[in-house]
Motif scaffolding. Structure first.
Motif, PDB file in Angstrom:
ATOM      1  N   SER A  28       0.827  -1.207   0.000  1.00  0.00           N
ATOM      2  CA  SER A  28       0.000   0.000   0.000  1.00  0.00           C
ATOM      3  C   SER A  28       0.858   1.251   0.000  1.00  0.00           C
ATOM      4  CB  SER A  28      -0.915  -0.002   1.225  1.00  0.00           C
ATOM      5  OG  SER A  28      -0.132  -0.055   2.413  1.00  0.00           O
ATOM      6  N   PHE A  29       2.159   1.098  -0.257  1.00  0.00           N
ATOM      7  CA  PHE A  29       3.037   2.263  -0.261  1.00  0.00           C
ATOM      8  C   PHE A  29       4.161   2.043  -1.258  1.00  0.00           C
ATOM      9  CE2 PHE A  29       3.914  -0.653   3.151  1.00  0.00           C
ATOM     10  CZ  PHE A  29       5.279  -0.852   3.143  1.00  0.00           C
ATOM     11  N   ALA A  30       4.824   3.116  -1.626  1.00  0.00           N
ATOM     12  CA  ALA A  30       5.865   3.061  -2.661  1.00  0.00           C
ATOM     13  C   ALA A  30       7.057   2.255  -2.175  1.00  0.00           C
ATOM     14  CB  ALA A  30       6.295   4.480  -3.022  1.00  0.00           C
ATOM     15  N   PRO A  31       7.807   1.664  -3.113  1.00  0.00           N
ATOM     16  CA  PRO A  31       8.989   0.895  -2.727  1.00  0.00           C
ATOM     17  C   PRO A  31       9.989   1.728  -1.926  1.00  0.00           C
ATOM     18  CG  PRO A  31       8.414   0.471  -5.016  1.00  0.00           C
ATOM     19  CD  PRO A  31       7.546   1.593  -4.571  1.00  0.00           C
ATOM     20  N   PHE A  57       2.666  -6.158   2.033  1.00  0.00           N
ATOM     21  CA  PHE A  57       4.014  -6.421   1.564  1.00  0.00           C
ATOM     22  C   PHE A  57       4.846  -5.171   1.770  1.00  0.00           C
ATOM     23  CE2 PHE A  57       2.933 -10.386   0.402  1.00  0.00           C
ATOM     24  CZ  PHE A  57       2.379 -10.630  -0.847  1.00  0.00           C
ATOM     25  N   ILE A  58       6.039  -5.334   2.286  1.00  0.00           N
ATOM     26  CA  ILE A  58       6.991  -4.226   2.341  1.00  0.00           C
ATOM     27  C   ILE A  58       7.850  -4.311   1.083  1.00  0.00           C
ATOM     28  CG2 ILE A  58       8.925  -3.194   3.577  1.00  0.00           C
ATOM     29  CD1 ILE A  58       7.848  -4.379   6.144  1.00  0.00           C
ATOM     30  N   PRO A  59       7.751  -3.324   0.167  1.00  0.00           N
ATOM     31  CA  PRO A  59       8.553  -3.359  -1.064  1.00  0.00           C
ATOM     32  C   PRO A  59       9.931  -2.734  -0.814  1.00  0.00           C
ATOM     33  CG  PRO A  59       6.992  -1.543  -1.165  1.00  0.00           C
ATOM     34  CD  PRO A  59       6.805  -2.190   0.181  1.00  0.00           C
ATOM     35  N   LEU A  60      10.964  -3.493  -1.018  1.00  0.00           N
ATOM     36  CA  LEU A  60      12.334  -3.041  -0.766  1.00  0.00           C
ATOM     37  C   LEU A  60      13.137  -3.146  -2.063  1.00  0.00           C
ATOM     38  CD1 LEU A  60      12.689  -5.009   2.558  1.00  0.00           C
ATOM     39  CD2 LEU A  60      12.636  -2.515   2.382  1.00  0.00           C
ATOM     40  N   THR A  61      13.603  -2.004  -2.551  1.00  0.00           N
ATOM     41  CA  THR A  61      14.345  -1.952  -3.809  1.00  0.00           C
ATOM     42  C   THR A  61      15.835  -1.780  -3.526  1.00  0.00           C
ATOM     43  OG1 THR A  61      12.471  -0.991  -4.992  1.00  0.00           O
ATOM     44  CG2 THR A  61      14.639  -0.706  -5.979  1.00  0.00           C
ATOM     45  N   ASN A  62      16.635  -2.606  -4.157  1.00  0.00           N
ATOM     46  CA  ASN A  62      18.083  -2.504  -4.018  1.00  0.00           C
ATOM     47  C   ASN A  62      18.570  -1.291  -4.806  1.00  0.00           C
ATOM     48  OD1 ASN A  62      20.841  -2.791  -3.913  1.00  0.00           O
ATOM     49  ND2 ASN A  62      20.876  -4.900  -4.678  1.00  0.00           N
ATOM     50  N   LEU A  98       8.490  -8.147   0.977  1.00  0.00           N
ATOM     51  CA  LEU A  98       8.542  -8.885   2.243  1.00  0.00           C
ATOM     52  C   LEU A  98       7.133  -8.990   2.816  1.00  0.00           C
ATOM     53  CD1 LEU A  98       9.953 -10.119   4.707  1.00  0.00           C
ATOM     54  CD2 LEU A  98      10.358  -7.780   5.534  1.00  0.00           C
ATOM     55  N   PRO A  99       6.528 -10.186   2.876  1.00  0.00           N
ATOM     56  CA  PRO A  99       5.160 -10.314   3.401  1.00  0.00           C
ATOM     57  C   PRO A  99       5.122 -10.117   4.902  1.00  0.00           C
ATOM     58  CG  PRO A  99       6.068 -12.479   2.875  1.00  0.00           C
ATOM     59  CD  PRO A  99       7.093 -11.480   2.427  1.00  0.00           C
ATOM     60  N   VAL A 100       4.126  -9.339   5.344  1.00  0.00           N
ATOM     61  CA  VAL A 100       3.947  -9.041   6.765  1.00  0.00           C
ATOM     62  C   VAL A 100       2.507  -9.354   7.151  1.00  0.00           C
ATOM     63  CG1 VAL A 100       3.989  -7.259   8.541  1.00  0.00           C
ATOM     64  CG2 VAL A 100       5.692  -7.227   6.712  1.00  0.00           C
ATOM     65  N   GLN A 101       2.323 -10.034   8.272  1.00  0.00           N
ATOM     66  CA  GLN A 101       0.989 -10.300   8.824  1.00  0.00           C
ATOM     67  C   GLN A 101       0.921  -9.739  10.238  1.00  0.00           C
ATOM     68  OE1 GLN A 101       0.208 -14.520   8.604  1.00  0.00           O
ATOM     69  NE2 GLN A 101      -0.567 -14.357   6.513  1.00  0.00           N
ATOM     70  N   ILE A 102      -0.149  -8.992  10.520  1.00  0.00           N
ATOM     71  CA  ILE A 102      -0.356  -8.414  11.853  1.00  0.00           C
ATOM     72  C   ILE A 102      -1.681  -8.944  12.389  1.00  0.00           C
ATOM     73  CG2 ILE A 102      -0.534  -6.316  13.222  1.00  0.00           C
ATOM     74  CD1 ILE A 102       0.898  -4.839  10.956  1.00  0.00           C
ATOM     75  N   ASP A 103      -1.617  -9.670  13.488  1.00  0.00           N
ATOM     76  CA  ASP A 103      -2.811 -10.264  14.098  1.00  0.00           C
ATOM     77  C   ASP A 103      -3.358  -9.295  15.138  1.00  0.00           C
ATOM     78  OD1 ASP A 103      -4.763 -11.764  15.244  1.00  0.00           O
ATOM     79  OD2 ASP A 103      -3.486 -13.470  15.785  1.00  0.00           O
TER      80      ASP A 103
END
Length: 332
Positions: A28-31, A57-62, A98-103
């Motif tokens: 939901s946000f830019a890399p 998902f946390i998008p992480l660009t090298n 990077l997949p993230v799950q928050i319960d």
């Protein structure tokens, strides 16, 4: 790379997973461009339903010119999972999701959960803070306060169908306390009224119960809340056992105790019966300014041989609540 999605992507592209399936949630946000500088990114999730599981998902660009790799990922608590990433590498210009799950099943109010990503030594760490507010669709806690032993207390609340979900239906109820009873009834096609009854049985008992309502809500099928209460007595004695200890034959000793009414202004009128009135005498003093009553118990050891004297004194209120006091004396 099992579990970590890596591909050359633009900001709006959908990335396929290792098996070719589309990911279940999108970023939901830019890399975040990983460089030599440490970064902190704030992600506002807005309003979130209580009991839901947030997936992002946390998008992480090298952003470097060489291959880099994840070294470690840490989350702020066990309710947040970001896994797995250790040892996964991605080349210059590539973006890893990077997949993230928050319960949020046991959370209320505002929340803030963090994911910290550590790369190789020459790159800066990235911290992503997810925050938002949990919608209170129904109470997380029902607090009954103090309930008189032998009586019941009732509280009610409503559950409503969430937009886009089928008409709400309760399919099963789980309660971990015999002191709590749950019933429910449909008010209309989209509203269910839930009735929670606390049956006060055991005097002095503190009640802490969890209730799970299993529903047909696809996003949040389990509605979980807790019930709190205390079962009290009309009378509370300063001591329920009077031990006189050793007294000589022919002596007469007196001990006293105090009766209070913790949830009433004054102690009620009392009557009493006893098992051994020949050896123990009871005197009820008038209420004092605070409403307490003092009870004086006297043991009479005249004309008796050595041995143990016992008595049980049962006080009864106008509401037929009884309170037993035991008295012991050793004559020697």
């Amino acid at each position: 790379m099992e579990g970590l999605l890596v591909a050359l992507i633009g900001c709006n592209q959908v990335v396929a997973g290792p098996s070719g399936e589309a990911p279940v949630a999108q970023s939901s946000f830019a890399p975040i461009v990983v460089t030599t500088e440490a970064q902190v990114v704030e992600v506002d999730l807005g309003d979130v339903r209580r009991g839901s599981r947030v997936e992002r998902f946390i998008p992480l660009t090298n952003g470097t010119v060489e291959l880099t790799a994840f070294q470690q990922v840490k989350t702020s608590c066990s309710c947040t999972v970001a896994d797995p990433v250790e040892g996964t590498s991605f080349d210059a210009g590539e973006t890893a999701l990077l997949p993230v799950q928050i319960d949020l099943s046991n959370r209320t109010g505002s929340f803030r959960q963090s994911v910290a990503v550590k790369f190789e030594e020459h790159l800066g760490d990235v911290a992503v803070n997810f925050h938002g507010d949990i919608l209170e669709e129904y109470p997380a806690h029902l607090r009954f306060g103090a309930v008189l032993a032998g009586e019941s207390s009732v509280q009610r609340f409503s559950l409503r169908t969430w937009p886009g979900e089928p008409s709400l239906a309760i399919q099963d109820i789980r309660v971990d306390s015999s002191d709590i009873a749950i019933s429910h009834a449909a008010i209309d096609t989209d509203t269910i009224q839930v009735e929670v009854t606390l049956h006060a049985q055991e005097r002095g008992k503190s009640i802490e119960a969890m209730v799970v309502l299993q529903t047909n809500d696809r996003e949040v099928p389990e509605k979980v809340f807790r019930v709190h209460g205390t079962v009290y007595r009309t009378l509370e004695p300063s001591n329920e056992k009077l031990v006189f200890g050793a007294i000589p034959p022919g002596a007469s000793w007196t001990k006293s105790l105090t009766l209070t009414a913790p949830y009433a202004h004054t102690a009620p009128e009392l009557s009493f019966e006893q098992q051994n009135p020949d050896r123990f005498s009871v005197a009820l003093q008038p209420r004092d300014e605070s409403g307490e009553r003092t009870v004086e118990v006297t043991v009479n050891a005249s004309d008796t041989d050595a041995g143990i004297l016992r008595d049980t004194i049962v006080f009864t209120t106008p509401e037929d609540e009884s309170l037993s006091i035991r008295a012991f004396a050793l004559v020697r």
